[in-house]
Design a protein around this motif. Structure first.
Motif, PDB file in Angstrom:
ATOM      1  N   LYS A 272     -53.813 -47.891  19.891  1.00 40.02           N
ATOM      2  CA  LYS A 272     -53.111 -47.430  21.093  1.00 40.02           C
ATOM      3  C   LYS A 272     -52.209 -48.525  21.653  1.00 40.02           C
ATOM      4  CE  LYS A 272     -54.887 -44.945  24.325  1.00 40.02           C
ATOM      5  NZ  LYS A 272     -55.830 -44.365  25.326  1.00 40.02           N
TER       6      LYS A 272
ATOM      7  N   VAL B 174     -53.112 -46.560  30.541  1.00 43.82           N
ATOM      8  CA  VAL B 174     -52.769 -45.743  29.375  1.00 43.82           C
ATOM      9  C   VAL B 174     -51.487 -44.976  29.683  1.00 43.82           C
ATOM     10  CG1 VAL B 174     -53.499 -43.807  27.969  1.00 43.82           C
ATOM     11  CG2 VAL B 174     -55.146 -45.542  28.666  1.00 43.82           C
TER      12      VAL B 174
ATOM     13  N   HIS C 215     -60.814 -48.768  16.227  1.00 43.28           N
ATOM     14  CA  HIS C 215     -59.533 -48.697  15.521  1.00 43.28           C
ATOM     15  C   HIS C 215     -58.531 -47.929  16.379  1.00 43.28           C
ATOM     16  CE1 HIS C 215     -56.763 -47.341  12.288  1.00 43.28           C
ATOM     17  NE2 HIS C 215     -57.085 -48.487  11.743  1.00 43.28           N
ATOM     18  N   HIS C 216     -58.998 -46.819  16.910  1.00 46.43           N
ATOM     19  CA  HIS C 216     -58.238 -45.975  17.818  1.00 46.43           C
ATOM     20  C   HIS C 216     -57.751 -46.806  19.020  1.00 46.43           C
ATOM     21  CE1 HIS C 216     -58.375 -41.741  19.881  1.00 46.43           C
ATOM     22  NE2 HIS C 216     -57.264 -42.385  20.127  1.00 46.43           N
TER      23      HIS C 216
END
Lengths: 208, 208, 208, 208
Positions: free
Chosen positions: D74, D207, D69-70
């Motif tokens: 993102k 990221v 989910h994280h």
């Protein structure tokens, strides 16, 4: 201008998240006797269907209350004591939901069906009242609101909850005579709120 | 200067939110016998009224403790070990509230009414002590506080809790003789705290 | 450089906060018989004293684990899969604490006292191992750590947990023969951790 | 561009953290009779082994669901109604996990073993479906996604869940005949998800 409602929202999110997750504790594991077969377990699970219905309705009703809370607080930037306690009243009622939900689950197949549906819908009348109170507190002092919010957006948010009130009240009254219909009205209101949650955010008020 | 108490506040908010939401687990669904009618259910629900009172008082007392916690931590920017453990002591007591609250609910209509009210008010004496300890730890080293906080604001916050202590202690002592009066004093103190929470934040110390 | 461990910390804080607050559910409201007086209630409450001890020890042990978790994650800026799962292992063990704590409460006054203390201290051996694993994962790749962290700080943090391991192991072994002593060692270790939590943060590594 | 999904993630983290921590309530403290020795307690604890297995599997399955989910969030920067409700559906299913987990614990050593494993694996089929739905909602309107996300990354995330679906479905079907094998497949899938969680984040999509 910075929002100063961050910790109120965090605390409220905590209460919503816990209230919604505790609901599962009202689902009971059947007790079997020695010699019972999987068919007995299956039947014992099936006979609990009002519990599953109550779980689904209560889960999504708290979820939609959270969505609406989220939507309202996106428009609130400052807080005062009135706002804090109107919010506290909402959280109080939300933390209560699992109780009438468990009553509904246990007594839906009994003579007390009507009474349990009436209590259940009555709680949602109160939650609707609390939301009206929150928005009224927030708009009493326009300094609390997001800078640049339009009067149309304020009116739309208020109407959203104002229209909800007579409908929930109707469901409450109907519950005395046709409990199934009252529950159906509640479910339909959530569908309406879910659908309407879109319009105001994305059409009327530009999101920062 | 950046606040470094964010994670303490998040953890505390979690404990407050859970403590307040778990209270509903102390409300019990009545057991009916075969042949019982909705009137029996209604009576079984009515007879639980001390449970509802305990739920309301405990919910709003934790809520107001949270409001005050929030208010204090707005003035705290740094942390040390003393502060961490004074805060831990508050959280310990808050997580306990549901237990004396359940005692109160169960024994309010019995001979043990006085004992349960005494235990209940005693816990709030301790919570008040813990708040005094927290604020004392925070002000021992002024580097922990919000830069630019005025001495008047510090004194006012301290007085707020100092005045609370003798009142709670009085309620505790009164509980041995007049339990109803003791509970009433507790409720009145929350009203006072709720009202006083406004003055300091908005009049004395400018909010960043 | 921005921290990317915010959501891990938020999730962990949630688990710590819930684990610590659920402990109160293990305190039981006494059942009285008709005609029982407040003296009976008082005695019924007194006889539960191992439950209060277990509650206090478990609450503050989770609290200090949280403080240490907090301290470690202040030094961690990036995450990888190893770190995620070492953290998951800690959370798994922390969410378990209420179970051996309830065993301790229930069997401390019975023949099974030694067994329940052994299980309880055994869990804390595992939690200590998990912390060693977390810090080892975090230091395997120095890119995960706070930029500019000194080697002394890294070594101190590691030693903090390394020294803990043989002590907990000793408590675990001692628990087979002198359960009271084993519990005392656990409590003393928390006092040591609480005290030592100060030194590293404020002397060795400047806080950003 | 600022993320506007912060409060959704905070609420979801709350539900995940509570769901995972409530699992411990399904572990039961054995009841002993007068005269029972530590050997009886040890045996009573040993006989509950399916409960421990269910606890471990359910804990780490929710944990890995949270990790995923994280990972997905993102990549999501904006939200719409479809996304809100796909996420609500995931949270609904996750909050349910403790129920089939308790069924598994209670009936694993009975004739109803197959039925309880089938219900358990069936829930994970639904959770996988819900994740596919969430990612499909998120990619329907590329404006919701992180600016600059590559098509390869989008495809990889989708494939990750698409490949999961037939495997979970297979486990569900297998559970009717070989429940142990079905549970093993579920555990293996979590290992696969855990391992694959690394690749996409760090190789494919930089990221921020």
């Amino acid at each position: 201008m910075e929002k100063e409602t961050g910790r109120i929202e965090a605390f409220s999110d905590g209460v919503f998240a816990i209230a919604v997750t505790l609901l599962v504790l009202e689902l009971h594991i059947p007790e079997l006797k020695d010699g019972d077969t999987p068919v007995h377990l299956l039947n014992a699970l099936k006979i609990q269907w009002p519990g599953y219905i109550a779980f689904v309705i209560s889960f999504f009703s708290i979820f939609i209350i959270w969505v609406n809370h989220h939507k309202i607080f996106k428009q609130i930037y400052k807080r005062n004591t009135g706002l804090m306690f109107a919010n506290g009243f909402i959280l109080f009622l939300v933390s209560l939901v699992s109780y009438p939900s468990a009553l509904l689950a246990k007594f839906f197949l009994s003579d007390s069906k009507q009474l349990s549906v009436t209590i259940y819908t009555g709680l949602f009348v109160l939650i609707n009242l609390a939301f009206n109170l929150l928005w009224q507190q927030a708009t009493l002092d326009k300094k609390l609101l997001r800078p640049g919010i339009s009067d149309t957006a304020i009116r739309r948010l208020r109407n959203n909850y104002l229209y909800g009130f007579p409908t929930y009240l109707a469901a409450f009254i109907v519950s005395f005579f046709y409990p199934d219909l009252a529950l159906a009205v509640c479910v339909l209101l959530w569908v309406f709120w879910a659908a309407s949650s879109k319009k105001i955010n994305f059409t009327e008020t530009p999101v920062l």
